[in-house]
Enzyme design. Sequence first.
Site, PDB file in Angstrom:
ATOM      1  N   GLU A   1       0.844  -1.193   0.000  1.00 15.78           N
ATOM      2  CA  GLU A   1       0.000   0.000   0.000  1.00 15.78           C
ATOM      3  C   GLU A   1       0.884   1.249   0.000  1.00 15.78           C
ATOM      4  O   GLU A   1       1.840   1.323   0.757  1.00 15.78           O
ATOM      5  CB  GLU A   1      -0.913  -0.022   1.238  1.00 15.78           C
TER       6      GLU A   1
ATOM      7  N   LYS B   1       8.279  -1.772  -2.327  1.00 18.53           N
ATOM      8  CA  LYS B   1       7.654  -0.988  -1.254  1.00 18.53           C
ATOM      9  C   LYS B   1       8.724  -0.405  -0.331  1.00 18.53           C
ATOM     10  O   LYS B   1       8.714   0.787  -0.018  1.00 18.53           O
ATOM     11  CB  LYS B   1       6.677  -1.869  -0.468  1.00 18.53           C
TER      12      LYS B   1
ATOM     13  N   CYS C   1       6.172   4.440   9.424  1.00 17.73           N
ATOM     14  CA  CYS C   1       6.804   3.585   8.401  1.00 17.73           C
ATOM     15  C   CYS C   1       8.199   3.962   7.935  1.00 17.73           C
ATOM     16  O   CYS C   1       9.021   3.066   7.745  1.00 17.73           O
ATOM     17  CB  CYS C   1       5.876   3.476   7.209  1.00 17.73           C
TER      18      CYS C   1
HETATM   19  P1  NAD Z   1      -2.087  -0.509  12.665  1.00 16.44           P
HETATM   20  O1  NAD Z   1      -1.313  -0.818  13.887  1.00 16.44           O
HETATM   21  O2  NAD Z   1      -2.868   0.758  12.586  1.00 16.44           O
HETATM   22  O3  NAD Z   1      -3.131  -1.692  12.384  1.00 16.44           O
HETATM   23  C1  NAD Z   1      -2.820  -3.042  12.453  1.00 16.44           C
HETATM   24  C2  NAD Z   1      -3.996  -3.774  13.085  1.00 16.44           C
HETATM   25  O4  NAD Z   1      -3.772  -5.177  12.990  1.00 16.44           O
HETATM   26  C3  NAD Z   1      -4.205  -3.477  14.570  1.00 16.44           C
HETATM   27  O5  NAD Z   1      -5.511  -2.946  14.777  1.00 16.44           O
HETATM   28  C4  NAD Z   1      -4.028  -4.847  15.256  1.00 16.44           C
HETATM   29  O6  NAD Z   1      -4.891  -5.043  16.362  1.00 16.44           O
HETATM   30  C5  NAD Z   1      -4.373  -5.783  14.124  1.00 16.44           C
HETATM   31  N1  NAD Z   1      -3.850  -7.145  14.302  1.00 16.44           N
HETATM   32  C6  NAD Z   1      -2.591  -7.530  14.649  1.00 16.44           C
HETATM   33  N2  NAD Z   1      -2.508  -8.869  14.672  1.00 16.44           N
HETATM   34  C7  NAD Z   1      -3.731  -9.352  14.350  1.00 16.44           C
HETATM   35  C8  NAD Z   1      -4.264 -10.660  14.197  1.00 16.44           C
HETATM   36  N3  NAD Z   1      -3.504 -11.744  14.378  1.00 16.44           N
HETATM   37  N4  NAD Z   1      -5.559 -10.788  13.859  1.00 16.44           N
HETATM   38  C9  NAD Z   1      -6.337  -9.700  13.668  1.00 16.44           C
HETATM   39  N5  NAD Z   1      -5.895  -8.436  13.786  1.00 16.44           N
HETATM   40  C10 NAD Z   1      -4.595  -8.259  14.117  1.00 16.44           C
HETATM   41  O7  NAD Z   1      -1.065  -0.611  11.449  1.00 16.44           O
HETATM   42  P2  NAD Z   1      -1.168   0.135  10.024  1.00 16.44           P
HETATM   43  O8  NAD Z   1      -0.666   1.521  10.125  1.00 16.44           O
HETATM   44  O9  NAD Z   1      -2.514  -0.117   9.445  1.00 16.44           O
HETATM   45  O10 NAD Z   1      -0.060  -0.667   9.210  1.00 16.44           O
HETATM   46  C11 NAD Z   1      -0.305  -1.994   8.777  1.00 16.44           C
HETATM   47  C12 NAD Z   1       0.760  -2.361   7.765  1.00 16.44           C
HETATM   48  O11 NAD Z   1       0.658  -1.510   6.617  1.00 16.44           O
HETATM   49  C13 NAD Z   1       2.200  -2.201   8.268  1.00 16.44           C
HETATM   50  O12 NAD Z   1       2.976  -3.231   7.715  1.00 16.44           O
HETATM   51  C14 NAD Z   1       2.630  -0.873   7.685  1.00 16.44           C
HETATM   52  O13 NAD Z   1       4.022  -0.819   7.458  1.00 16.44           O
HETATM   53  C15 NAD Z   1       1.905  -0.861   6.355  1.00 16.44           C
HETATM   54  N6  NAD Z   1       1.608   0.472   5.819  1.00 16.44           N
HETATM   55  C16 NAD Z   1       1.159   1.468   6.634  1.00 16.44           C
HETATM   56  C17 NAD Z   1       0.829   2.713   6.096  1.00 16.44           C
HETATM   57  C18 NAD Z   1       0.324   3.840   6.961  1.00 16.44           C
HETATM   58  O14 NAD Z   1       0.160   4.926   6.447  1.00 16.44           O
HETATM   59  N7  NAD Z   1       0.061   3.629   8.239  1.00 16.44           N
HETATM   60  C19 NAD Z   1       0.931   2.921   4.714  1.00 16.44           C
HETATM   61  C20 NAD Z   1       1.387   1.876   3.908  1.00 16.44           C
HETATM   62  C21 NAD Z   1       1.709   0.659   4.471  1.00 16.44           C
HETATM   63  C1  UGA Z   2       4.557   7.546   3.734  1.00 21.51           C
HETATM   64  C2  UGA Z   2       4.593   7.488   2.205  1.00 21.51           C
HETATM   65  O1  UGA Z   2       4.417   8.812   1.699  1.00 21.51           O
HETATM   66  C3  UGA Z   2       3.493   6.588   1.683  1.00 21.51           C
HETATM   67  O2  UGA Z   2       3.603   6.463   0.257  1.00 21.51           O
HETATM   68  C4  UGA Z   2       3.628   5.202   2.313  1.00 21.51           C
HETATM   69  O3  UGA Z   2       2.570   4.364   1.909  1.00 21.51           O
HETATM   70  C5  UGA Z   2       3.594   5.337   3.829  1.00 21.51           C
HETATM   71  O4  UGA Z   2       4.669   6.233   4.249  1.00 21.51           O
HETATM   72  C6  UGA Z   2       3.827   4.049   4.544  1.00 21.51           C
HETATM   73  O5  UGA Z   2       4.391   3.134   3.996  1.00 21.51           O
HETATM   74  O6  UGA Z   2       3.435   4.056   5.700  1.00 21.51           O
HETATM   75  P1  UGA Z   2       3.103   8.825   5.561  1.00 21.51           P
HETATM   76  O7  UGA Z   2       4.203   8.421   6.477  1.00 21.51           O
HETATM   77  O8  UGA Z   2       1.712   8.539   5.947  1.00 21.51           O
HETATM   78  O9  UGA Z   2       3.321   8.131   4.118  1.00 21.51           O
HETATM   79  O10 UGA Z   2       3.182  10.391   5.275  1.00 21.51           O
HETATM   80  P2  UGA Z   2       4.183  11.302   4.407  1.00 21.51           P
HETATM   81  O11 UGA Z   2       3.400  12.341   3.745  1.00 21.51           O
HETATM   82  O12 UGA Z   2       5.076  10.500   3.565  1.00 21.51           O
HETATM   83  O13 UGA Z   2       5.045  12.011   5.545  1.00 21.51           O
HETATM   84  C7  UGA Z   2       5.982  11.296   6.328  1.00 21.51           C
HETATM   85  C8  UGA Z   2       6.767  12.275   7.176  1.00 21.51           C
HETATM   86  O14 UGA Z   2       7.650  13.052   6.367  1.00 21.51           O
HETATM   87  C9  UGA Z   2       5.895  13.273   7.924  1.00 21.51           C
HETATM   88  O15 UGA Z   2       6.415  13.488   9.208  1.00 21.51           O
HETATM   89  C10 UGA Z   2       5.997  14.521   7.075  1.00 21.51           C
HETATM   90  O16 UGA Z   2       5.769  15.690   7.804  1.00 21.51           O
HETATM   91  C11 UGA Z   2       7.441  14.426   6.618  1.00 21.51           C
HETATM   92  N1  UGA Z   2       7.706  15.175   5.363  1.00 21.51           N
HETATM   93  C12 UGA Z   2       7.070  14.829   4.223  1.00 21.51           C
HETATM   94  C13 UGA Z   2       8.650  16.187   5.376  1.00 21.51           C
HETATM   95  O17 UGA Z   2       9.255  16.493   6.415  1.00 21.51           O
HETATM   96  N2  UGA Z   2       8.914  16.854   4.202  1.00 21.51           N
HETATM   97  C14 UGA Z   2       8.291  16.537   3.028  1.00 21.51           C
HETATM   98  O18 UGA Z   2       8.592  17.180   2.001  1.00 21.51           O
HETATM   99  C15 UGA Z   2       7.345  15.506   3.047  1.00 21.51           C
END
Ligand code: NAD
Ligand code: UGA
Length: 472
Positions: free
Chosen positions: A164, A223, A279
């Site tokens: 994602e 990713k 992340c």
């Molecule tokens: P999160 O902690 O918000 O959500 C994860 C959820 O999974 C929690 O609610 C937890 O209770 C649940 N969980 C854990 N083990 C479980 C199980 N065995 N059965 C059912 N539920 C279970 O995490 P997130 O931010 O959604 O991130 C999830 C993944 O996506 C991570 O690998 C992260 O790196 C990736 N990711 C996150 C973002 C972001 O913006 N947060 C963007 C891209 C990718």
């Molecule tokens: C980031 C990536 O942008 C997503 O594509 C990815 O899916 C995600 O991580 C993930 O894998 O979790 P996110 O962390 O939600 O998304 O937000 P960003 O907009 O990337 O910002 C990350 C951090 O960098 C923030 O603290 C933001 O303030 C900072 N940032 C961003 C800067 O300091 N300068 C910039 O120019 C941009």
Amino acid sequence: MKHTIKTITCIGAGYVGGPTMAVIAQKCPEIKVNVVDINPQRIAEWNDTDLDKLPIYEPGLKEVVKEARGRNLFFSTEVEACIREAEMIFISVNTPTKTYGVGKGMAADLKYVELSARQIARIAPEGKIVVEKSTLPVRTAQSIKTILEAEGNGNKFQVLSNPEFLAEGTAITDLHNPDRILIGGDQDEDGLAAIQALVDIYAHWVPREQIITTRLWSSELSKLTANAFLAQRISSINAISALCERTGADVDEIAHAIGADTRIGPKFLRSSVGFGGSCFQKDILNLVYLCRHFNLPEVADYWEGVVKMNDYQKHRFAKQIIDSLFNTVSGKKIAFLGWAFKKDTNDTRESAAIYVAKELLDDLAEIHIYDPKVKKEQIFRDLEYVYSQDPTQSFDPSVLQSLITIHEEPYQALENAHAIAILTEWDEFKTYDWQKIHTRMLKPAFVFDGRNILDASEMKKTGFEYRGIGKG
Ligand code: NAD
Ligand code: UGA
């Protein structure tokens, strides 16, 4: 073999699972989408009739949930029943940095992924398509396959990687209009059929040419690479910001000038107090760990530099506050505007604010915090966590209670402050009556703008000792 997907189940109702599945349900009304989690409170919040109580704040999310929930989108704690029912299962659980044992502080902790895979294998009545939505180290699909094969009662599973790329704060726009969708899978007949099943889902709203299909390992590693490149841009511009402050150059002018080169491009060049979020750091450390594991120390060191530069930027910001306030902030009121790691989210994971606060608290500052979306309990949890990670300090929660005050309203937080530090770029901060704030602060009235959101010359004209990032 062509798959017909009538039901999808997503394990993990977090920042990714919730919004991603809500959009799939919105765009594919003929598919039933179950989002399951072991955390009953989270599920109750997703099911709350008051849409302001959804567990995460994202612009546009309420509207999508309102449209699909109860129609073909369901949030539930019935993990096993929902696994049985679905033809396709997404794993979207958390993959934090390991805090124990082998790879501590570097490798991704895959225990929740492994548990999910074992649970699917154990109870699935027939083969399923299992989709990695969580961010995972390259070759994790092999481990998932091994578990599914070993424990899967002879059923045949397909494993796809579908990372994602949404960013928090813009999750719904990113999901509605993604730059690309990436799907990796085996390149044999069964693998290609599974890839096609997932392509067909996204093709409900994403143009086919934006859906990229690859081999499994390329998708998994893309990713980590994407996040490493994005974070690297921020550390690069932040490194230049330090040089700007020494030389009289202006980092925003530089970002504009270099971003006009189409090969560099203008996005993601905003210098700041440092990147946060759940992340970037986690994924780069994971990449570094992988490089060391595969005996590539030079490559590992190269990427580790991105995280080190980010730590330096947070430290530099805190140090500048202490230095400017005559070398101590002990007993001084420092007002924090913002706690979330970026605007338009209530997520605070790895927010720069936490680390800046810790350094100021170590110097006994009295910190008053206002953030439009972050809850008081979360701020205390963040600080308790950061102290628990510092082996050099014994932690006394009562000290934290006496030094930290959380405000529901900004002007009170700023009243009689020695200094204001802007940690998050919330738009509302730009609309404040800065003249009024100036009259109510102690003088000299310092503003440390960790996001460069205020107009430096206006602020100086108003009488502030204004310090931006990378403003020489
Ligand atoms: P999160 O902690 O918000 O959500 C994860 C959820 O999974 C929690 O609610 C937890 O209770 C649940 N969980 C854990 N083990 C479980 C199980 N065995 N059965 C059912 N539920 C279970 O995490 P997130 O931010 O959604 O991130 C999830 C993944 O996506 C991570 O690998 C992260 O790196 C990736 N990711 C996150 C973002 C972001 O913006 N947060 C963007 C891209 C990718
Ligand atoms: C980031 C990536 O942008 C997503 O594509 C990815 O899916 C995600 O991580 C993930 O894998 O979790 P996110 O962390 O939600 O998304 O937000 P960003 O907009 O990337 O910002 C990350 C951090 O960098 C923030 O603290 C933001 O303030 C900072 N940032 C961003 C800067 O300091 N300068 C910039 O120019 C941009």
